[in-house]
Design a protein around this motif. Sequence first.
Motif, PDB file in Angstrom:
ATOM      1  N   TYR A  83     -81.407   3.617  62.983  1.00 17.10           N
ATOM      2  CA  TYR A  83     -81.102   2.971  64.250  1.00 17.10           C
ATOM      3  C   TYR A  83     -80.595   1.573  63.952  1.00 17.10           C
ATOM      4  O   TYR A  83     -81.007   0.944  62.982  1.00 17.10           O
ATOM      5  N   GLU A  84     -79.697   1.068  64.805  1.00 17.57           N
ATOM      6  CA  GLU A  84     -79.129  -0.250  64.564  1.00 17.57           C
ATOM      7  C   GLU A  84     -78.934  -0.994  65.880  1.00 17.57           C
ATOM      8  O   GLU A  84     -78.511  -0.412  66.876  1.00 17.57           O
ATOM      9  N   LYS A  85     -79.284  -2.275  65.862  1.00 15.47           N
ATOM     10  CA  LYS A  85     -79.043  -3.170  66.997  1.00 15.47           C
ATOM     11  C   LYS A  85     -78.231  -4.341  66.457  1.00 15.47           C
ATOM     12  O   LYS A  85     -78.548  -4.892  65.405  1.00 15.47           O
ATOM     13  N   LYS A  86     -77.200  -4.731  67.188  1.00 15.74           N
ATOM     14  CA  LYS A  86     -76.368  -5.855  66.778  1.00 15.74           C
ATOM     15  C   LYS A  86     -76.587  -7.016  67.729  1.00 15.74           C
ATOM     16  O   LYS A  86     -76.670  -6.832  68.943  1.00 15.74           O
ATOM     17  N   LEU A  87     -76.689  -8.213  67.160  1.00 17.37           N
ATOM     18  CA  LEU A  87     -76.862  -9.421  67.938  1.00 17.37           C
ATOM     19  C   LEU A  87     -75.817 -10.444  67.521  1.00 17.37           C
ATOM     20  O   LEU A  87     -75.375 -10.443  66.364  1.00 17.37           O
ATOM     21  N   THR A  88     -75.439 -11.315  68.453  1.00 16.87           N
ATOM     22  CA  THR A  88     -74.494 -12.377  68.149  1.00 16.87           C
ATOM     23  C   THR A  88     -75.108 -13.718  68.527  1.00 16.87           C
ATOM     24  O   THR A  88     -75.937 -13.799  69.433  1.00 16.87           O
ATOM     25  N   LYS A 101     -86.998 -13.080  52.385  1.00 19.56           N
ATOM     26  CA  LYS A 101     -87.491 -12.051  53.309  1.00 19.56           C
ATOM     27  C   LYS A 101     -87.643 -12.593  54.727  1.00 19.56           C
ATOM     28  O   LYS A 101     -88.484 -12.127  55.494  1.00 19.56           O
ATOM     29  N   SER A 102     -86.840 -13.616  55.073  1.00 16.78           N
ATOM     30  CA  SER A 102     -86.922 -14.173  56.426  1.00 16.78           C
ATOM     31  C   SER A 102     -85.545 -14.638  56.883  1.00 16.78           C
ATOM     32  O   SER A 102     -84.617 -14.789  56.086  1.00 16.78           O
ATOM     33  N   LEU A 103     -85.430 -14.845  58.185  1.00 16.41           N
ATOM     34  CA  LEU A 103     -84.201 -15.358  58.786  1.00 16.41           C
ATOM     35  C   LEU A 103     -84.415 -16.816  59.161  1.00 16.41           C
ATOM     36  O   LEU A 103     -85.459 -17.168  59.712  1.00 16.41           O
ATOM     37  N   LYS A 104     -83.433 -17.649  58.872  1.00 14.14           N
ATOM     38  CA  LYS A 104     -83.522 -19.066  59.221  1.00 14.14           C
ATOM     39  C   LYS A 104     -82.494 -19.343  60.310  1.00 14.14           C
ATOM     40  O   LYS A 104     -81.293 -19.185  60.095  1.00 14.14           O
ATOM     41  N   PHE A 105     -82.984 -19.748  61.489  1.00 14.28           N
ATOM     42  CA  PHE A 105     -82.125 -20.036  62.633  1.00 14.28           C
ATOM     43  C   PHE A 105     -82.026 -21.543  62.831  1.00 14.28           C
ATOM     44  O   PHE A 105     -83.036 -22.240  62.827  1.00 14.28           O
ATOM     45  N   ILE A 106     -80.815 -22.029  63.037  1.00 17.34           N
ATOM     46  CA  ILE A 106     -80.592 -23.407  63.448  1.00 17.34           C
ATOM     47  C   ILE A 106     -79.918 -23.292  64.809  1.00 17.34           C
ATOM     48  O   ILE A 106     -78.726 -22.990  64.905  1.00 17.34           O
ATOM     49  N   VAL A 107     -80.718 -23.482  65.867  1.00 20.87           N
ATOM     50  CA  VAL A 107     -80.242 -23.203  67.226  1.00 20.87           C
ATOM     51  C   VAL A 107     -80.524 -24.351  68.197  1.00 20.87           C
ATOM     52  O   VAL A 107     -80.885 -24.128  69.346  1.00 20.87           O
ATOM     53  N   GLY A 108     -80.348 -25.578  67.727  1.00 26.67           N
ATOM     54  CA  GLY A 108     -80.445 -26.709  68.630  1.00 26.67           C
ATOM     55  C   GLY A 108     -81.824 -27.315  68.767  1.00 26.67           C
ATOM     56  O   GLY A 108     -82.014 -28.248  69.542  1.00 26.67           O
ATOM     57  N   ILE A 147     -85.927 -11.600  67.812  1.00 30.29           N
ATOM     58  CA  ILE A 147     -84.812 -12.462  67.416  1.00 30.29           C
ATOM     59  C   ILE A 147     -84.167 -13.071  68.657  1.00 30.29           C
ATOM     60  O   ILE A 147     -83.915 -14.273  68.717  1.00 30.29           O
ATOM     61  N   ARG A 148     -83.927 -12.271  69.681  1.00 33.22           N
ATOM     62  CA  ARG A 148     -83.291 -12.759  70.908  1.00 33.22           C
ATOM     63  C   ARG A 148     -84.164 -13.799  71.596  1.00 33.22           C
ATOM     64  O   ARG A 148     -83.664 -14.754  72.190  1.00 33.22           O
ATOM     65  N   ALA A 149     -85.488 -13.644  71.501  1.00 28.69           N
ATOM     66  CA  ALA A 149     -86.410 -14.572  72.158  1.00 28.69           C
ATOM     67  C   ALA A 149     -86.445 -15.942  71.499  1.00 28.69           C
ATOM     68  O   ALA A 149     -86.935 -16.897  72.097  1.00 28.69           O
ATOM     69  N   VAL A 150     -85.914 -16.077  70.274  1.00 33.24           N
ATOM     70  CA  VAL A 150     -85.865 -17.381  69.611  1.00 33.24           C
ATOM     71  C   VAL A 150     -85.058 -18.354  70.467  1.00 33.24           C
ATOM     72  O   VAL A 150     -85.453 -19.495  70.677  1.00 33.24           O
ATOM     73  N   LYS A 151     -83.925 -17.915  70.992  1.00 31.89           N
ATOM     74  CA  LYS A 151     -83.094 -18.742  71.866  1.00 31.89           C
ATOM     75  C   LYS A 151     -82.315 -17.812  72.788  1.00 31.89           C
ATOM     76  O   LYS A 151     -81.234 -17.326  72.442  1.00 31.89           O
ATOM     77  N   LYS A 152     -82.883 -17.518  73.955  1.00 34.98           N
ATOM     78  CA  LYS A 152     -82.227 -16.631  74.912  1.00 34.98           C
ATOM     79  C   LYS A 152     -80.936 -17.264  75.422  1.00 34.98           C
ATOM     80  O   LYS A 152     -80.837 -18.483  75.488  1.00 34.98           O
ATOM     81  N   PRO A 153     -79.956 -16.442  75.805  1.00 35.08           N
ATOM     82  CA  PRO A 153     -78.711 -17.021  76.312  1.00 35.08           C
ATOM     83  C   PRO A 153     -78.961 -17.758  77.627  1.00 35.08           C
ATOM     84  O   PRO A 153     -79.618 -17.221  78.512  1.00 35.08           O
ATOM     85  N   GLU A 154     -78.476 -18.988  77.700  1.00 39.02           N
ATOM     86  CA  GLU A 154     -78.705 -19.753  78.918  1.00 39.02           C
ATOM     87  C   GLU A 154     -77.545 -19.539  79.891  1.00 39.02           C
ATOM     88  O   GLU A 154     -76.419 -19.282  79.466  1.00 39.02           O
ATOM     89  N   PRO A 155     -77.790 -19.641  81.193  1.00 37.81           N
ATOM     90  CA  PRO A 155     -76.806 -19.210  82.182  1.00 37.81           C
ATOM     91  C   PRO A 155     -75.679 -20.206  82.485  1.00 37.81           C
ATOM     92  O   PRO A 155     -74.762 -19.859  83.214  1.00 37.81           O
ATOM     93  N   TYR A 156     -75.711 -21.434  81.938  1.00 37.24           N
ATOM     94  CA  TYR A 156     -74.681 -22.399  82.278  1.00 37.24           C
ATOM     95  C   TYR A 156     -73.527 -22.417  81.286  1.00 37.24           C
ATOM     96  O   TYR A 156     -72.370 -22.453  81.676  1.00 37.24           O
ATOM     97  N   LYS A 157     -73.831 -22.389  80.002  1.00 36.00           N
ATOM     98  CA  LYS A 157     -72.766 -22.368  78.995  1.00 36.00           C
ATOM     99  C   LYS A 157     -72.760 -21.075  78.192  1.00 36.00           C
ATOM    100  O   LYS A 157     -71.852 -20.827  77.422  1.00 36.00           O
TER     101      LYS A 157
END
Length: 180
Positions: A83-88, A101-108, A147-157
């Motif tokens: 099974y595969e899920k793709k995220l952007t 063995k981990s993901l490093k996010f730089i998301v503001g 992963i998506r919960a780290v920084k959910k898409p915000e509705p303004y930008k």
Amino acid sequence: MSRIGKNPITIPQKTEISVGGGAVSVKGPLGTLSKPVHSLVTVAVSGGAVSVVPKNTSKLARSLWGTTAAHIKNMIAGVHKKYEKKLTLEGIGYRVELQGKSLKFIVGFSHPVLLPIPEGIEVVVEKNAMAVAGIDKDAVGQFAAVIRAVKKPEPYKGKGIRYAGEYVRQKQGKKAAATG
């Protein structure tokens, strides 16, 4: 009656299914999956097919009937094809990289967010796109949601992490005050 539960599940070639100890185990070319079965549902393997039957007619037993059958179908499909899920990742300056063995996010945020990758899950990172893959549908979906919960898409930008193909409805920003 459950439309999903009443149909027998055919067992494809190169697949072994065993029921015992309150659990169902499925072994296939890509690996082995095991899932506990509720005591109100009976799972039987006979003649190249798996059948799921509720033990009584209670509401809980009937609801678990189709759910258990769907889980078994997903397990059988998972040991044959991952099974595969793709995220952007959208946003200026937002990055993701694989660090051991981990993901490093730089998301503001003021600090990078480290997310350990669970066992049995593979993550491929290409620029600002990620692909989460594995044989367990539940684990793949859960880790993609984390992963998506780290920084959910915000509705303004529209900045943040979103599933590939997910549409984020844009809100209108503040209007400029009229000077007069």
